[in-house]
Design an enzyme around this catalytic site. Structure first.
Site: not given
Ligand code: EZ4
Ligand code: CO
Length: 406
Positions: A320, A216, A214, A147, A37, A287, A266, A343, A316, A406, A159, A240, A122
């Protein structure tokens, strides 16, 4: 059976996907997902310029040898671009070989080990109440795992809870055409908020389902340990990606402070990213998905190592990763002893015009089909109607303007 041609399909039915297509001299076609992605064309270049010329004329039955040839043959190896490219070749070869023998890939991997794969979607909202409502709706649909992510009060963006035209999830739709969107971050606000969110979900909906969250990659190790400890009363299925994933030793600190189960990987792409984490029992879930982790062959190897240490899979599965990559994840989950969870974020409607998977998702339970190979058809005429769109994932800044993960 020799590889006669190797082609790359780039399309954007709702979002960008990169797909490798291998055709054998007896006309069998196999597909592999190579979508990274926001960096799609780097993979396209790696495949078209560097791997495809090596593939034509090779024996399509020699999956392991081809993997080793591409991995050991790359002096500058590893990394997401290289490993997604190798993964696509590996997936496409498993697909070809299944089709050549008339069996689903899972039969070649050792055969069915379970009746279904537990998945999680999600659930997001702009407020705690809206998030609890979204979670309740998924549980009503029959999901046994969810999640939850919600907008952090005081931040302009969070996020995973962006409202876009495809739904409330930023990962669905990175900014098109222009520069990356800028999101806002404040660790204190996040850490104050998350335990309240998770408590509200458990207070309102109970403990009869698996609950995931998550972070992130945004916390320091000690912050992550503190969050894990704060969430212990709510019996999380996992927490996560608490810290930036390149530092495996961070997990020694996190692990020392909390019994909340941890998932990471991931953004990993080889077994070496997991070596310390698995062998020191610092994590609970792997992941890494097939698409970004060197393919079915390599993920199977990582999960075999993980099994020795009681670590399970949790691949994961965002929108994407294409339905081809999702199918590959599912075939792996179908056969391994240490499957944990899958997921399944879902896809924009348009994606289904190009990718026709034969796996089935019912009440949150995923089942592979008996279609030969990976069991995903790709409509190339439809793909041609949706050309690539330049898109970036967002970037993240603290409130003082400095960059954050991010
Ligand atoms: O941000 O796949 O757990 N899932 C994630 C995703 C990632 C995206 C990035 O392309 O963290 O939403
Ligand atoms: Co994630």
């Amino acid at each position: 059976m020799k590889i006669a041609s190797a082609d790359v399909i780039v399309c954007s039915p709702g979002r960008n996907f990169v797909t490798l297509k291998l055709t054998t001299d007896d006309g069998i076609v196999g597909y592999g997902d190579a979508t990274v992605n926001g960096r799609e064309l780097a993979v396209v270049g790696y495949l078209r310029e560097h791997l495809c010329p090596l593939l034509v004329g090779r024996d399509a039955t020699r999956i392991n040898d081809t993997w080793q040839y591409l991995y050991r043959g790359a002096y500058w190896r590893r990394g997401p671009i290289t490993m997604a490219s190798i993964s696509a070749v590996d997936q496409a070869l498993w697909d070809v070989n299944g089709k050549a023998l008339g069996v689903p890939v899972y039969r070649l991997l050792g055969g069915q080990a379970r009746d279904y794969l537990l998945t999680y979607p999600h659930c997001v909202g702009q407020t705690v109440e809206a998030t609890v409502e979204a979670a309740a709706a998924k549980l009503d649909e029959g999901y046994q795992a969810i999640r939850v992510q919600a907008a952090v009060p005081g931040l302009a963006t969070t996020y995973g809870v962006h409202v876009s035209k495809h739904g409330e999830d930023a990962a669905y739709e990175p900014a098109a055409g222009s520069l990356p969107e800028e999101e806002e971050w404040d660790t204190g606000r996040y850490l104050d908020f998350v335990p309240k969110l998770i408590k509200a979900v458990r207070d309102e909906l109970g403990y009869g389902f698996a609950l995931l969250h998550d972070s992130h990659h945004r916390l320091t190790p000690i912050e992550a340990g503190g969050l894990g400890k704060a969430l212990e009363p709510y019996r999380m299925f996992w927490l996560e990606d608490t810290t930036p994933a390149e530092d495996q030793t961070a997990f020694r600190t996190i692990r020392a402070h909390t019994t909340t189960p941890l998932a990471v990987g991931e953004v990993f792409n080889t077994v070496w990213d997991f070596q310390t984490l698995i062998t020191e029992r610092l994590i609970d879930y792997v992941r890494m998905p097939v698409t970004h982790g060197g393919g079915i062959s390599h993920l199977m190897r990582v999960l075999a190592l993980a099994d020795v240490y009681g670590v399970r899979s949790g691949a994961h599965g965002p929108s994407d990763i294409s339905p081809v990559g999702m199918a590959a994840n599912a075939h792996v989950g179908w056969v391994i002893p240490n499957f944990g969870i899958q997921e399944f974020m879902g896809y924009p409607e348009l994606t289904g015009e190009v990718f026709k998977p034969s796996y089935e998702l019912t009440n949150g339970l995923l089942r592979v089909s008996d279609a030969p190979g990976l069991g995903v058809e790709v409509d190339e005429e439809a793909a041609a109607r949706y050309p690539y769109v330049a898109r970036y994932l967002p970037v993240n800044r603290r409130q003082d303007g400095s960059m954050h993960d991010w």
